[in-house]
Motif scaffolding. Structure first.
Motif, short mmCIF file in Angstrom:
data_model
loop_
_atom_site.label_atom_id
_atom_site.label_comp_id
_atom_site.label_asym_id
_atom_site.label_seq_id
_atom_site.Cartn_x
_atom_site.Cartn_y
_atom_site.Cartn_z
N LEU A 111 0.84 -1.20 0.00
CA LEU A 111 0.00 0.00 0.00
C LEU A 111 0.88 1.26 0.00
O LEU A 111 0.66 2.19 -0.78
N ASN A 112 1.90 1.25 0.87
CA ASN A 112 2.86 2.36 0.88
C ASN A 112 3.48 2.55 -0.50
O ASN A 112 3.57 3.67 -1.01
N ALA A 113 3.92 1.44 -1.09
CA ALA A 113 4.55 1.51 -2.40
C ALA A 113 3.58 2.09 -3.43
O ALA A 113 3.97 2.89 -4.28
N GLY A 114 2.32 1.69 -3.33
CA GLY A 114 1.32 2.20 -4.26
C GLY A 114 1.16 3.70 -4.15
O GLY A 114 1.13 4.42 -5.15
N PHE A 115 1.09 4.19 -2.91
CA PHE A 115 0.99 5.64 -2.70
C PHE A 115 2.21 6.35 -3.26
O PHE A 115 2.10 7.37 -3.94
N ILE A 116 3.39 5.80 -2.96
CA ILE A 116 4.64 6.52 -3.26
C ILE A 116 5.02 6.40 -4.73
O ILE A 116 5.33 7.39 -5.39
N ARG A 120 2.72 8.93 -6.52
CA ARG A 120 3.78 9.93 -6.35
C ARG A 120 3.58 10.83 -5.12
O ARG A 120 3.82 12.03 -5.15
N VAL A 121 3.07 10.23 -4.05
CA VAL A 121 2.98 10.95 -2.79
C VAL A 121 4.34 10.84 -2.12
O VAL A 121 5.01 9.82 -2.24
N ALA A 219 7.81 -3.08 0.24
CA ALA A 219 7.26 -4.41 0.49
C ALA A 219 8.10 -5.13 1.54
O ALA A 219 7.57 -5.76 2.46
N MET A 220 9.42 -5.02 1.43
CA MET A 220 10.31 -5.67 2.41
C MET A 220 10.10 -5.08 3.80
O MET A 220 10.11 -5.81 4.80
#
Lengths: 336, 511
Positions: A111-116, A120-121, A219-220
């Motif tokens: 989820l973090n990766a998706g946002f970032i 591009r957050v 992800a890690m």
């Protein structure tokens, strides 16, 4: 001759040496303030309590070397703990409950990766958002109660000993730390982590798949948090949605104390492990000395700021030595 | 502090220059950016500075602006030596700088921009009406009376923003106003109005230093022209019957430079063909490159040379056109596609786009190679590859573990070339490969480029140094304002290239 001087200069600016010295000083001070500090039991106690930080901070080290940040780990830890506790308390076999904890951590990492990467957050905002999302989820899953009534083997991992001597949490932490250290030092992926953090644009032009790197790193970080959740949940023997408040702070302090540069491109797992030990020794030592627990917050806060200042000073030192060693002196002569 | 009392009673001599620059030198690692430069700027004169990229104009401006410290030399203002250590010193001495990148605060109003840092106050409060009145008066005085002083600067056109900068300079009591490429972003009518402003300024005793690449502008505007070349002043003359030919001659006339390898290469098959490609910054560019050939891409900085390389390498998205490699069209453009097609790029800015500063030489050389998915034992292969390239390119380093940041500029550049060669490319794109590199390393890089072409590589070379372009390239493509405007043979003269690059073909006869 020149290489000897370079070596000396390097060691003078080597953050690992500074970290080790800080740890040594703390150990000496606390041995004087409490007779119970320097005992085998307390040693196991400190290392055991630092194990969750080591597990997560190892992954966060990679994220921060690559100039990312993960503030969500404390809340993701909580939601992973309560997911597995909830499943275990309703009769799901323990291995499946553990897998669910890993999947939860991994899911929030993605989820973090998706946002970032996708939206591009900035990492700080994205993971701050996830911090609250995950905390909310933890309370919703448990209806804000502490989950108890867990199966009898639930606590085995967190409280057991390998060969009857080494607590399992320490074993898991060591395995995770060694894994990330090997990943960082012996794989193309590891080199790419340093390259992306050192100069993202150059890495991109050189052909590094930068978005994929960030997805993998977050992800890690999430997956490691899932591992830490299994260990911590088992150690505490319950599924508490309040767990891990301020945990992200401990992880970031450990990483920075360990010499990972805030500017990215530099850092090692060994430093982070030392940093995590400093955080744990600080808490433990103050406890044993009978200092009011709230002072621990103050101490950790001071430690973070001091670490950042040391980071900056050693960087200046190193850069000036590199400039001196470098082939051309670029010092500007002042106009008279 | 200089003793001012001695000069107080003495009236200044009438023809004395407002600024006198004497013997200023500035050295950067590998480059003598300014070499004993002396220039006088007269009161109320329009003084134009011209020269190729890297000739020293911008460095001199930065010395005067207090951004760089000169290694030697003096600056006097009205006969008094002055020390300019910080941008504030320059400001206090009455110099104002209107640079290419406008330095307005877009979110503030015209009045706030003009009075920023020396705001009109009523007690502790910002006196908005007074500021607006003052701003309106200043804008009126330079012919921008139609601009509302309360308007947000971000909503103004580039020309109006420039007007705000000029008004700000006047508000700060500037006596000398430096304009660096001030007309670059303006259309014809706006250029006219700027010239009108400049004439108004000089009529009121201000001096204007005007840096431009457009020869017609210089010839029309200048009272005095100073031509820079290789960090020196090639000519400093009053503008009486000067021609574009004179200026071009001074800009390029130079001693015989370094020896270039002989151009006895024989081009082979076409490796790459670009058909009418356009990106956000280039338009309708068609070109090809053959095996064993060095294609030079000339033009001024900002003419789109680097952007052509970026498009070929997949860094900038294609809006139109197609790229063929080995006769086959390549689909969506991306860096990885380019690398798979054996295209490699040495980027324009070594520091920001090239090296990974904290990492060892080895990793910097093999980073692209490792992205190709290497199998077991890759670490020792990587080490051997790095050692081979260090040897082959003559990179002076203590070893593959040395941090790349501690190498000299030339050796860092060779590391980046090595990074490309590790991929065994069919087409090598070189963007300013000798920028910030000392003379010795330059000729090594020239030999290297020649050697690669002889081994059958196609090379496309972008460089701001004309002798280099002419000395290396088998043919020269010239860019201007994002378009390809001409092709010249490898034995063309520097004057011809400059004339095409500046859109001044007709001045050739005069040169």
């Amino acid at each position: 001759m020149a290489s000897v001087r370079t070596f000396v200069a390097r060691q003078r600016g080597n953050p690992a040496i500074a970290t080790l010295m800080v740890l040594a000083i703390l150990v000496v001070v606390f041995s004087l303030t409490s007779s119970r500090f320097l005992t085998w039991d307390n040693f196991l106690n400190v290392t055991r309590s630092s194990s969750t930080v080591v597990i997560v901070a190892s992954a966060v080290t990679l994220v921060m070397i690559a100039r990312g940040l993960d503030l969500s780990v404390g809340s993701v830890l909580a939601v992973s703990v309560v997911v597995s506790a909830k499943l275990a308390s309703t009769g799901t076999p323990l291995p499946l409950a553990y897998l669910a904890a890993l999947a939860t951590g991994l899911g929030f990492g993605l989820l973090n990766a998706g946002f970032i990467v996708g939206l591009r957050v900035s990492p700080i905002i994205a993971t701050l958002g996830t911090l609250n999302i995950a905390r909310g989820a933890a309370f919703l899953i448990t209806s804000s109660a502490i989950l108890v009534g867990l199966p009898s083997n639930w606590a085995d991992l967190g409280t057991g000993y390998m060969f009857g001597v080494v607590p399992y949490p320490i074993v898991v932490a060591a395995v995770v730390a060694v894994f990330f250290s090997l990943l960082l030092n012996y794989t193309v992926f590891g080199r790419n982590v340093y390259a992306v953090g050192g100069n993202e644009e150059a890495a991109r032009i050189a052909g590094v798949n930068v978005p994929r790197m960030y997805v993998a790193l977050y992800a890690m970080s999430g997956l490691s948090t899932g591992i830490a959740a299994i260990v911590l949940g088992s150690r505490l023997g319950s599924g508490d949605p309040n767990i891990g408040v301020g945990f992200e702070f401990d992880c970031i302090v450990a990483v920075i104390l360990g010499g990972t540069s805030l500017a990215g491109g530099e850092g090692r797992i060994s430093g982070t492990v030392l940093g995590a030990l400093i955080v744990a020794v600080l808490s433990n030592g103050l406890n044993l000395a009978g200092v009011e627990p709230f002072w621990q917050y103050v101490a950790k806060g001071v430690a973070l700021v001091v670490a950042v200042v040391i980071d900056r000073l050693t960087r200046l030192e190193r850069e000036s030595t590199e400039a001196r060693i470098g082939a051309v002196g670029s010092a500007e002569a002042p106009v008279e | 502090m200089t003793d001012t009392s001695s000069t107080l009673g003495v009236p200044p001599a009438a023809p004395e220059p407002v600024i006198s620059i004497t013997g200023v030198s500035k050295r950067f690692p590998g480059v003598q950016a300014l070499d004993d430069v002396s220039v006088d700027i007269g009161v109320g004169e329009i003084h134009c500075w011209i020269g190729e990229n890297g000739a020293g104009k911008s460095t001199l401006i930065k010395v005067l602006a207090g951004i760089f410290a000169a290694d030697s030399g003096t600056v006097t203002m009205e006969g008094r030596p002055v020390a300019i250590r910080t941008p504030n010193d320059a400001l206090r001495l009455g110099m104002a700088f209107i640079l290419q990148e406008l330095t307005v605060v877009e979110s503030l109003s015209v009045a706030e921009n003009i009075t920023l840092g020396h705001e009109a106050r009523r007690g502790p409060l910002f006196d908005a009406p007074a500021a607006r009145e003052r701003a309106a008066k200043l804008m009126e005085s330079i012919g921008f009376g139609h601009v509302d002083a309360a308007a947000r600067v971000g909503s103004l056109s580039k020309a109006e923003q420039q007007g705000v900068m000029i008004a700000r300079a006047l508000s700060l009591d500037a006596r000398v106003i430096f304009m660096d490429e001030a007309t670059a972003a303006l259309d014809e009518a706006e250029v006219r109005r700027l010239f009108d402003v400049i004439h108004r300024l000089t009529a009121t005793g201000h001096s204007v230093v005007f840096v431009s690449h457009r020869l017609e502008e210089v010839l029309e505007l200048a009272d005095h022209v100073t031509v820079f070349k290789d960090g020196r002043v090639a000519a400093s003359v009053r503008n009486h019957d000067l021609t574009a030919g004179d200026l071009i001659h001074w800009m390029v006339g130079r001693e015989i430079g370094q020896a270039f390898p002989p151009k006895t290469r024989t081009p082979g098959d076409v490796v790459l063909e670009a058909r009418a490609i356009s990106t956000a910054s280039i338009e309708d560019v068609s070109l090809h490159a053959r095996r064993g050939e060095v294609v030079g891409l000339g033009g001024l900085v900002g003419s789109g040379r680097s952007e052509v390389l970026r498009a070929l390498y997949g860094l900038d998205a294609l809006q139109k056109g197609e790229i063929l490699i080995g006769g086959r069209q390549v689909a969506a453009s991306s860096i990885r596609r380019a690398m798979r097609s054996r295209i490699a790029l040495v980027p324009e800015d070594r520091r920001s786009q090239g090296i990974i500063p904290k990492r060892p030489v080895e990793e910097n050389i093999t980073i692209s190679w490792t992205q190709q998915g290497q199998g077991r034992g890759w670490r020792s292969v990587s080490r051997r590859l790095a050692l081979r390239l260090i040897e082959e390119l003559g990179i002076r380093t203590r070893g593959p573990r040395q941090s790349v940041a501690t190498l000299s500029g030339g050796n860092q550049q060779k590391v980046l070339v090595g990074r490309c060669l590790a991929l065994e490319p069919g087409l090598l794109l070189l963007d300013e490969p000798t920028r910030g590199v000392d003379v010795g390393a330059k000729s090594e890089i020239y030999q290297l480029i020649d050697g690669l072409a002889r081994r059958g590589m196609a090379v496309i070379l972008v460089t701001s140094e004309l002798p280099e372009l002419l000395g290396l390239a088998d043919r020269i493509l010239v860019m201007r304002e994002g378009r390809l405007v001409g092709e010249l043979p490898g034995d063309a003269r520097e004057e011809e290239v400059i004339a095409v690059a500046m859109g001044h073909r007709e001045s050739l006869g005069a040169a």
